[in-house]
Design a protein around this motif. Structure first.
Motif, PDB file in Angstrom:
ATOM      1  N   GLU A 229       0.849  -1.213  -0.036  1.00 48.79           N
ATOM      2  CA  GLU A 229      -0.129  -0.099   0.004  1.00 48.79           C
ATOM      3  C   GLU A 229       0.858   1.168   0.019  1.00 48.79           C
ATOM      4  O   GLU A 229       1.969   1.132   0.442  1.00 48.79           O
ATOM      5  CB  GLU A 229      -0.872  -0.027   1.131  1.00 48.79           C
ATOM      6  CG  GLU A 229      -1.945   0.982   1.489  1.00 48.79           C
ATOM      7  CD  GLU A 229      -2.919   1.021   0.184  1.00 48.79           C
ATOM      8  OE1 GLU A 229      -2.635   2.284  -0.578  1.00 48.79           O
ATOM      9  OE2 GLU A 229      -3.739   0.359  -0.069  1.00 48.79           O
ATOM     10  N   HIS A 255      -1.776  -7.886   2.321  1.00 46.24           N
ATOM     11  CA  HIS A 255      -2.890  -6.927   2.512  1.00 46.24           C
ATOM     12  C   HIS A 255      -2.843  -6.154   1.273  1.00 46.24           C
ATOM     13  O   HIS A 255      -1.804  -5.447   1.137  1.00 46.24           O
ATOM     14  CB  HIS A 255      -2.587  -6.174   3.600  1.00 46.24           C
ATOM     15  CG  HIS A 255      -2.721  -6.633   4.960  1.00 46.24           C
ATOM     16  ND1 HIS A 255      -2.044  -7.689   5.528  1.00 46.24           N
ATOM     17  CD2 HIS A 255      -3.452  -6.313   6.108  1.00 46.24           C
ATOM     18  CE1 HIS A 255      -2.538  -7.825   6.758  1.00 46.24           C
ATOM     19  NE2 HIS A 255      -3.297  -7.070   7.060  1.00 46.24           N
ATOM     20  N   GLN A 258      -6.465  -2.321  -0.322  1.00 48.36           N
ATOM     21  CA  GLN A 258      -7.093  -1.707   0.653  1.00 48.36           C
ATOM     22  C   GLN A 258      -7.574  -0.140   0.540  1.00 48.36           C
ATOM     23  O   GLN A 258      -8.670   0.243   0.708  1.00 48.36           O
ATOM     24  CB  GLN A 258      -6.268  -1.803   2.141  1.00 48.36           C
ATOM     25  CG  GLN A 258      -7.350  -1.133   3.374  1.00 48.36           C
ATOM     26  CD  GLN A 258      -6.613  -1.179   4.445  1.00 48.36           C
ATOM     27  OE1 GLN A 258      -5.386  -1.588   4.647  1.00 48.36           O
ATOM     28  NE2 GLN A 258      -7.383  -0.687   5.602  1.00 48.36           N
ATOM     29  N   ASP A 277      -5.789  -9.957   0.968  1.00 44.21           N
ATOM     30  CA  ASP A 277      -6.858  -9.656   2.163  1.00 44.21           C
ATOM     31  C   ASP A 277      -7.125  -8.217   1.815  1.00 44.21           C
ATOM     32  O   ASP A 277      -6.248  -7.424   1.597  1.00 44.21           O
ATOM     33  CB  ASP A 277      -6.248  -9.741   3.350  1.00 44.21           C
ATOM     34  CG  ASP A 277      -5.946 -11.462   3.526  1.00 44.21           C
ATOM     35  OD1 ASP A 277      -5.686 -12.206   2.682  1.00 44.21           O
ATOM     36  OD2 ASP A 277      -6.355 -11.869   4.902  1.00 44.21           O
ATOM     37  N   HIS A 278      -8.360  -7.712   2.017  1.00 46.97           N
ATOM     38  CA  HIS A 278      -8.944  -6.326   2.199  1.00 46.97           C
ATOM     39  C   HIS A 278      -9.726  -6.424   0.802  1.00 46.97           C
ATOM     40  O   HIS A 278     -10.892  -6.502   0.550  1.00 46.97           O
ATOM     41  CB  HIS A 278      -8.037  -5.081   2.010  1.00 46.97           C
ATOM     42  CG  HIS A 278      -7.582  -5.065   3.635  1.00 46.97           C
ATOM     43  ND1 HIS A 278      -8.268  -4.304   4.530  1.00 46.97           N
ATOM     44  CD2 HIS A 278      -6.345  -5.322   4.243  1.00 46.97           C
ATOM     45  CE1 HIS A 278      -7.583  -4.295   5.776  1.00 46.97           C
ATOM     46  NE2 HIS A 278      -6.539  -4.859   5.719  1.00 46.97           N
ATOM     47  N   CYS A 279      -8.979  -6.009  -0.333  1.00 52.25           N
ATOM     48  CA  CYS A 279      -9.534  -6.080  -1.606  1.00 52.25           C
ATOM     49  C   CYS A 279     -10.951  -5.113  -1.998  1.00 52.25           C
ATOM     50  O   CYS A 279     -11.533  -5.177  -2.735  1.00 52.25           O
ATOM     51  CB  CYS A 279     -10.173  -7.463  -1.957  1.00 52.25           C
ATOM     52  SG  CYS A 279      -8.985  -8.760  -1.687  1.00 52.25           S
ATOM     53  N   ASP A 280     -10.753  -3.833  -0.998  1.00 53.05           N
ATOM     54  CA  ASP A 280     -11.900  -3.069  -1.191  1.00 53.05           C
ATOM     55  C   ASP A 280     -11.851  -2.046  -2.538  1.00 53.05           C
ATOM     56  O   ASP A 280     -12.779  -1.861  -3.255  1.00 53.05           O
ATOM     57  CB  ASP A 280     -11.846  -2.012  -0.058  1.00 53.05           C
ATOM     58  CG  ASP A 280     -12.417  -2.739   1.157  1.00 53.05           C
ATOM     59  OD1 ASP A 280     -13.203  -3.242   1.196  1.00 53.05           O
ATOM     60  OD2 ASP A 280     -11.338  -2.547   2.309  1.00 53.05           O
ATOM     61  N   LEU A 303     -13.112  -7.742   4.604  1.00 56.30           N
ATOM     62  CA  LEU A 303     -13.011  -7.387   5.854  1.00 56.30           C
ATOM     63  C   LEU A 303     -14.010  -6.213   6.140  1.00 56.30           C
ATOM     64  O   LEU A 303     -13.714  -5.083   6.179  1.00 56.30           O
ATOM     65  CB  LEU A 303     -11.611  -6.797   6.243  1.00 56.30           C
ATOM     66  CG  LEU A 303     -10.472  -7.739   5.908  1.00 56.30           C
ATOM     67  CD1 LEU A 303      -9.351  -7.329   5.988  1.00 56.30           C
ATOM     68  CD2 LEU A 303     -10.496  -8.847   6.970  1.00 56.30           C
ATOM     69  N   VAL A 306     -13.760  -2.973   8.346  1.00 58.53           N
ATOM     70  CA  VAL A 306     -12.710  -1.933   8.082  1.00 58.53           C
ATOM     71  C   VAL A 306     -13.181  -0.758   7.631  1.00 58.53           C
ATOM     72  O   VAL A 306     -13.062   0.395   8.079  1.00 58.53           O
ATOM     73  CB  VAL A 306     -11.414  -2.666   7.436  1.00 58.53           C
ATOM     74  CG1 VAL A 306     -10.399  -1.612   7.283  1.00 58.53           C
ATOM     75  CG2 VAL A 306     -10.737  -3.572   8.365  1.00 58.53           C
ATOM     76  N   TYR A 315     -16.426  -0.376  -0.195  1.00 57.38           N
ATOM     77  CA  TYR A 315     -16.552  -1.978   0.331  1.00 57.38           C
ATOM     78  C   TYR A 315     -15.947  -2.612  -0.901  1.00 57.38           C
ATOM     79  O   TYR A 315     -16.649  -2.392  -2.016  1.00 57.38           O
ATOM     80  CB  TYR A 315     -17.983  -2.231   0.736  1.00 57.38           C
ATOM     81  CG  TYR A 315     -18.261  -1.710   2.102  1.00 57.38           C
ATOM     82  CD1 TYR A 315     -18.122  -2.165   3.113  1.00 57.38           C
ATOM     83  CD2 TYR A 315     -18.643  -0.233   1.995  1.00 57.38           C
ATOM     84  CE1 TYR A 315     -18.423  -1.622   4.352  1.00 57.38           C
ATOM     85  CE2 TYR A 315     -19.047   0.310   3.479  1.00 57.38           C
ATOM     86  CZ  TYR A 315     -18.934  -0.361   4.510  1.00 57.38           C
ATOM     87  OH  TYR A 315     -19.223   0.221   5.620  1.00 57.38           O
ATOM     88  N   ASP A 333     -10.388  -8.757  10.729  1.00 58.71           N
ATOM     89  CA  ASP A 333      -9.058  -7.998  10.810  1.00 58.71           C
ATOM     90  C   ASP A 333      -9.011  -7.402  12.231  1.00 58.71           C
ATOM     91  O   ASP A 333      -8.260  -6.294  12.047  1.00 58.71           O
ATOM     92  CB  ASP A 333      -9.184  -6.873   9.713  1.00 58.71           C
ATOM     93  CG  ASP A 333      -8.002  -6.328   9.431  1.00 58.71           C
ATOM     94  OD1 ASP A 333      -6.996  -6.899   9.905  1.00 58.71           O
ATOM     95  OD2 ASP A 333      -7.858  -5.166   8.898  1.00 58.71           O
ATOM     96  N   SER A 338      -7.768  -0.083  12.640  1.00 55.78           N
ATOM     97  CA  SER A 338      -8.695  -0.227  11.845  1.00 55.78           C
ATOM     98  C   SER A 338      -9.966  -1.044  11.977  1.00 55.78           C
ATOM     99  O   SER A 338     -10.970  -1.055  11.355  1.00 55.78           O
ATOM    100  CB  SER A 338      -8.328  -0.571  10.164  1.00 55.78           C
ATOM    101  OG  SER A 338      -7.899  -1.862  10.246  1.00 55.78           O
TER     102      SER A 338
END
Ligand code: NIG
Ligand code: FE
Length: 421
Positions: A229, A255, A258, A277-280, A303, A306, A315, A333, A338
């Motif tokens: 990130e 991660h 996000q 993980d996260h993938c928003d 998640l 978050v 989302y 998470d 967060s």
């Protein structure tokens, strides 16, 4: 003569087996909702293992003996223990002060850039003793258990130097030994560059790969994770680090996507990551790439608490991920920044409300697919003979009430390894 059952739950209104899908990969597409529900059913255990599951009409009375403990669960749902596949369990202190700043409008990355966020928890974690960290982890595990979590992944990541990161892994392992919830440790030394390596992320990763990873045994610490990130690690640096971890025998996690769309999920899936993980910020087209690169085995761990907690509108489009063939799991998470919540039921509910998952999909995402996301699918995540006897008795008679009672904990009883707790 087959041995009598040691523990028998009978007359369940519904048994959510999570069985019936392919056994060689996580569930996606229609399989995510087509697993088997038994009306008026039973689950029988022999020691720490599930021996039989079925409708009451098929219960073998010959296996009920004087030593069989019989529990009548009329009017209740039986289901597998929840699998919490993404937590930052071990940390010092809390960040209630920063929550105030967030409520006044400061963003997550702004707080991190000002030396707060993850770095403020790092200061508190470094200053804590092993015993303090252990007691805090045990307190949180007890809370998770009350929500019905029977297996939990626990990341390091608030030490950010070789010594403290190893301490955090050892505390997670010790916490697993001291109470019944099974703990699967993950090494997240690559959470953000350690404060001593400010502006030198690649050097920090080189240090971890040279000095820390060789001290960990992949049989005991199966996964290496990284936060890809802005303000953490780039896709190129993450790729190099994960490749080295893979060479040392670790499974991979990331991660990613996000807060920005950088391509970390696709990169990690291409390296065979067990989860992204996260993938928003992962788009449906990106999800199809992850599904192809991960050959249907890389799980997207969503998640939903978050963005809720960070006051973000975006989302992960879970519904479209499923339609793109990407397997999804859900997690809290749990961490001090967060998402300081252990309520995986609430995560399931918000996934239905904000990510478009159906109740059946969301239930698979906190059980069998969550088990796949941490390599535990052979032992947990469904009620099938031969799996570990980790199961829940719920207060409700119908699974459709689970996403409905917002914020409630439906767990009446928890069984771990055949022990009624
Ligand atoms: O998964 N995104 C990075 N790490 C954690 C948050 C850590 C923190 O804020 O302390 C997460 O959200
Ligand atoms: Fe996380």
């Amino acid at each position: 003569m087959p041995q009598p059952y040691s523990l028998l739950f009978c007359h369940a209104a519904q048994v959510l087996t999570l069985a019936g899908g392919p056994s060689d990969k996580p569930l996606t597409g229609a399989d995510l909702s087509e697993w088997r529900i038994i009306e008026h059913g039973y689950v029988a255990c022999l020691g720490d293992t599930i021996a039989a599951v079925g409708p009451m009409g098929e219960l073998d009375a010959g296996r009920i003996g004087p030593e069989t403990r019989i529990v009548d669960v009329s009017g209740r749902v039986l289901m597998p223990g929840l699998v919490e596949c993404h937590t930052h369990l071990v940390f010092g202190g809390n960040r209630a002060d920063e929550f105030q700043r967030k409520l006044q409008g400061e963003s997550y990355l702004d707080i991190l850039a000002s030396g707060g966020g993850i770095l403020s928890t790092v200061r508190k974690t470094r200053a804590a003793t092993d015993e303090e960290l252990l007691q805090s982890a045990l307190h949180h595990l007890e809370g998770f258990r009350r929500y019905g979590i029977t297996t939990l992944e626990a990341k390091s990541g608030y030490g950010l130097d070789a010594e403290t990161e190893l301490r955090l892994v050892h505390v997670a392992q010790e916490a697993g030994r001291r109470q019944p919830v099974r703990v699967v440790p993950t090494f997240l030394g690559a959470h953000v560059p350690g404060p001593e390596y400010k502006g030198r992320p690649a050097e920090y990763l080189d240090m971890l790969a040279a000095d820390v990873l060789p001290q960990l045994d992949p049989a005991a610490v199966p996964f290496v994770d990284i936060f890809c990130e802005e303000g953490a690690f780039s896709v190129a640096d993450s790729r190099r680090y994960l490749q080295r971890a893979r060479e040392l025998g670790f499974g991979l996690k990331i991660h990613a996507e996000q807060l920005h769309e950088l391509g970390g999920c696709q990169m990690a899936a291409g390296l065979g990551a067990v989860s992204v993980d996260h993938c928003d910020y992962l788009t449906p087209a990106g999800a199809a790439e992850v599904a192809a690169a991960g050959q249907g085995r890389t799980v997207a761990v969503l998640l939903p608490l978050v963005p809720l907690y960070l006051r973000q509108e975006k989302y992960a489009p879970g519904r479209q991920f499923i339609e793109a063939g990407l397997p999804v799991a859900l997690s809290t998470d749990f961490n001090p920044g967060s998402c300081p919540s252990k309520n995986l039921w609430l995560a399931l509910q918000v996934a239905c409300l904000k990510m478009g998952l159906t109740p059946r999909e969301a239930l698979a995402a906190v059980t069998l697919n969550a088990a796949w996301a941490i390599g535990q699918q052979a032992s947990c995540g469904s009620l099938e003979p031969g799996k570990r006897a980790d199961l829940l008795v719920l207060h409700v008679p119908d699974y459709r009430e689970l996403p409905y009672w917002l914020g409630e904990n439906p767990v009446a009883q928890v069984v771990i390894g055949g022990e009624l707790l």
